[in-house]
Design an enzyme around this catalytic site. Structure first.
Site, PDB file in Angstrom:
ATOM      1  N   ASP A  17       0.846  -1.188   0.000  1.00 29.73           N
ATOM      2  CA  ASP A  17       0.000   0.000   0.000  1.00 29.73           C
ATOM      3  C   ASP A  17       0.881   1.238   0.000  1.00 29.73           C
ATOM      4  OD1 ASP A  17      -2.259   1.537   0.140  1.00 29.73           O
ATOM      5  OD2 ASP A  17      -2.737   1.081   2.222  1.00 29.73           O
ATOM      6  N   HIS A  34       2.638   3.266  -9.137  1.00 30.14           N
ATOM      7  CA  HIS A  34       2.359   1.844  -9.395  1.00 30.14           C
ATOM      8  C   HIS A  34       3.517   1.187 -10.136  1.00 30.14           C
ATOM      9  CE1 HIS A  34      -1.468   2.303  -7.665  1.00 30.14           C
ATOM     10  NE2 HIS A  34      -2.069   2.918  -8.672  1.00 30.14           N
ATOM     11  N   LEU A 128      11.561 -19.752  -4.007  1.00 31.01           N
ATOM     12  CA  LEU A 128      10.458 -19.010  -3.393  1.00 31.01           C
ATOM     13  C   LEU A 128       9.122 -19.383  -4.033  1.00 31.01           C
ATOM     14  CD1 LEU A 128       9.826 -16.612  -1.377  1.00 31.01           C
ATOM     15  CD2 LEU A 128       9.655 -15.196  -3.439  1.00 31.01           C
TER      16      LEU A 128
END
Ligand code: FPP
Length: 239
Positions: A17, A34, A128
């Protein structure tokens, strides 16, 4: 010493955020934030793995994010297209497996195809385990699982007693992925905003004022150190 013994959380979830505020501080349009946020997403995967995290799940686009302006949603989708296109090579280089959680049918058909290709191309990678929540809502996840279960009950293929906690966990989008040990939210907001409410029931929550584009390995290491100070009892009493 094994990572678990050192207290490294196996699964870290992040509510990313603050892209918009980061851009605003720089007098730039929200989409600039973004784009920077998507870059941070790339580097944090490497950082998480280097710090011993096995599973990373990020909230990239929620079911509520469609309410933003058409321009902003279009820009985010364009960043997503670019991210997905370049991800196969990057993920395979890093032995990273990528999965997407969320209701993907609302996404444009070419994005759905790119997601399937990325998941398929990385499915055997053992590094991962990276999950991206796209058009994801935790309540929606539960509703979809329950509607399927109700259908099976109506057809006589499942009995109501079969719907246990384990059954529900195994039928959410996160089936097969352990529940998050640590949930991080950036940008100073203190809420979970419908991100995996079922799965974070016993997670530790870490909130930082850092805006997502500024989040880095040092910030992640700080969150992991904080986690190591926590005393997780899962409702029990410490021996
Ligand atoms: C968070 O900041 C941004 C989002 C939840 C939307 C898009 C996320 C990204 C572009 C990151 C990378 C994701 C993809 C799709 C590869 P915000 O806009 O809510 O920030 P604000 O609260 O400061 O306005």
């Amino acid at each position: 010493m094994a990572d678990e013994e050192r207290g490294i959380p196996q699964h870290v979830a992040i509510i990313l955020d603050g892209n918009g505020r980061w851009a605003k501080q720089k007098h730039m349009p929200r989409t600039f934030g973004h784009r920077a946020g998507a870059k941070t997403l790339e580097t944090i995967c490497d950082d998480a793995w280097e710090l011993g995290v096995k599973y990373l799940t990020v909230y990239a686009f929620s079911t509520e994010n469609w309410k933003r302006s058409v321009e902003e949603v279009t820009a985010i989708m364009s960043i997503l297209r670019n991210y997905l296109e370049t991800s196969i090579a990057r993920a395979n280089k890093n032995n990273m497996r990528v999965r997407v959680i969320g209701e993907r049918h609302r996404l444009d058909p070419d994005i759905q195809v790119a997601i399937t290709n990325l998941e398929e191309a990385t499915k055997d990678n053992t590094g991962l385990q990276f999950n991206i929540a796209l058009n994801y809502g935790g309540r929606d996840d539960i509703v979809r699982a329950m509607q399927k279960a109700a259908g099976l009950v109506a057809e006589g293929k499942l009995s109501p007693e079969d719907i246990t906690e384990e059954y529900i966990s195994n039928h959410l989008d996160t089936a097969g992925i352990p529940d998050p040990d640590l949930l991080i939210r950036t940008s100073g907001e203190i809420r979970i905003s419908n991100f995996m409410p079922w799965q974070v029931s016993y997670s530790e929550f870490y909130f930082t004022d850092t805006l997502w584009p500024d989040f880095n390995k040092e910030e992640l290491a700080k969150a992991l150190s904080w986690y190591q100070t926590r005393d997780r009892r899962f409702g029990g009493v410490k021996q």
